[in-house]
Design a protein around this motif. Structure first.
Motif, short mmCIF file in Angstrom:
data_model
loop_
_atom_site.label_atom_id
_atom_site.label_comp_id
_atom_site.label_asym_id
_atom_site.label_seq_id
_atom_site.Cartn_x
_atom_site.Cartn_y
_atom_site.Cartn_z
N LYS A 1 -4.01 -5.91 -7.97
CA LYS A 1 -4.92 -5.37 -8.98
C LYS A 1 -4.13 -4.91 -10.22
O LYS A 1 -3.17 -4.16 -10.10
N SER B 1 -5.76 -3.42 -4.25
CA SER B 1 -7.14 -2.95 -4.27
C SER B 1 -7.60 -2.55 -2.87
O SER B 1 -7.31 -3.22 -1.87
N GLY B 2 -8.36 -1.46 -2.83
CA GLY B 2 -8.95 -1.03 -1.57
C GLY B 2 -10.31 -1.65 -1.33
O GLY B 2 -10.94 -1.42 -0.30
N GLY B 3 -10.78 -2.47 -2.31
CA GLY B 3 -12.06 -3.14 -2.15
C GLY B 3 -13.25 -2.22 -2.33
O GLY B 3 -14.36 -2.53 -1.87
N THR B 4 -13.05 -1.10 -3.03
CA THR B 4 -14.14 -0.16 -3.24
C THR B 4 -14.66 -0.25 -4.67
O THR B 4 -14.03 -0.86 -5.54
N GLY B 5 -15.81 0.37 -4.92
CA GLY B 5 -16.35 0.43 -6.27
C GLY B 5 -16.58 -0.94 -6.88
O GLY B 5 -17.01 -1.88 -6.22
N ARG B 6 -16.24 -1.05 -8.16
CA ARG B 6 -16.50 -2.29 -8.88
C ARG B 6 -15.56 -3.43 -8.47
O ARG B 6 -15.81 -4.58 -8.81
N ASP B 7 -14.48 -3.11 -7.74
CA ASP B 7 -13.59 -4.18 -7.27
C ASP B 7 -14.35 -5.14 -6.36
O ASP B 7 -14.18 -6.36 -6.44
N GLY B 8 -15.20 -4.59 -5.49
CA GLY B 8 -15.94 -5.41 -4.53
C GLY B 8 -15.18 -5.58 -3.23
O GLY B 8 -13.94 -5.69 -3.22
N ARG B 9 -15.89 -5.60 -2.12
CA ARG B 9 -15.27 -5.70 -0.80
C ARG B 9 -14.46 -6.99 -0.66
O ARG B 9 -13.46 -7.03 0.07
N ARG C 1 -10.72 -6.62 -1.34
CA ARG C 1 -9.89 -5.70 -0.57
C ARG C 1 -8.56 -6.37 -0.24
O ARG C 1 -8.52 -7.47 0.30
N ARG D 1 0.84 -1.19 0.00
CA ARG D 1 0.00 0.00 0.00
C ARG D 1 0.88 1.25 0.00
O ARG D 1 1.84 1.34 0.75
#
Length: 240
Positions: A216, A201-209, A212, A173
């Protein structure tokens, strides 16, 4: 240009090429039905290790093993990426698998940019890869000439993924990297403004929780600056 934040930690050292080959086999990137089989890979690495040792640009322990994208395109490599799940996101030892962002279905069409020549061999080495933390906060447009002036060649997306396959901790990160040597040519001959990158990935938006903390493969605009993305580069490339 914006000053880059201080480096969080030095990227981990690469293992010997022979160990890197076995890791690709163990991850399932290389298997008996692949374009490059385990036997072919081991034979190629034996010759490549001898060649790298005579180059003089970097020691053999500072070389990254790469499969040419024609035999291992980025879309096939990304799912093999792994990072430990965040502390509160799952059980101890759980991992997050890598993925390509949804709006990059053309990821395998991103080819080498002008001035970047990949070895013709199916298996080659990238010498002395660097994450480019000192360029965090720069845009791709600003970083490209700076790398060239320093005698460095930017990594392609496939090379950047190979690096994270071998040493997952190179992705952390606030200290990840872009791969300037891969861009997409538009029908009019100009480059698409998307520039490939790897980050966590922060697990936000289209990535999905559920993603996280996952590795990516995504993109950023050519003219935008990001404080958490450096620019991965190498001293050169060599084949046996």
């Amino acid at each position: 240009m914006q000053p880059a934040p201080p480096e969080t930690s030095a990227p981990p050292a690469l293992p010997p090429l022979t160990a890197q080959a076995e890791r690709l086999v163990g991850l399932g990137v290389v298997h008996p039905d692949a374009a490059v089989t385990p036997a072919r890979l081991r034979a190629a690495v034996a010759a490549l290790a001898a060649t790298v040792g005579t180059v003089g640009t970097a020691p053999a322990t500072d070389a990254l093993l790469v499969l040419h994208p024609r035999v291992a395109p980025p879309s096939s490599l990304a799912p093999h990426l792994r990072l430990p799940a965040p502390g509160r996101a799952g059980a101890a030892g759980e991992e997050r698998a890598g993925f390509v962002v949804e709006d990059m279905t053309d990821v395998d069409l991103f080819g080498p940019t002008e001035g970047v020549e990949l070895p013709a061999a199916d298996v080659y080495a990238v010498l002395a890869p660097r994450r480019g933390d000192e360029l965090r906060g720069w845009s791709p447009e600003e970083a490209a000439p700076a790398l060239a002036a320093g005698g460095r060649t930017p990594l392609t997306l496939a090379e950047g993924i190979h690096w994270a396959l071998q040493t997952p901790a190179v992705l952390e990160r606030n200290a990840c990297y872009m791969t300037l040597a891969s861009r997409l040519r538009r029908p009019d001959g100009r480059y698409d403004s998307r520039t490939p990158a790897l980050w966590v990935s922060g697990g936000t938006g289209r990535d999905g929780r559920e993603r996280r903390g996952a590795p990516k493969v995504g993109w950023c605009w050519w003219g935008n600056r990001h404080t958490w993305l450096g620019f991965a580069s190498a001293a050169g490339r060599v084949a046996a």
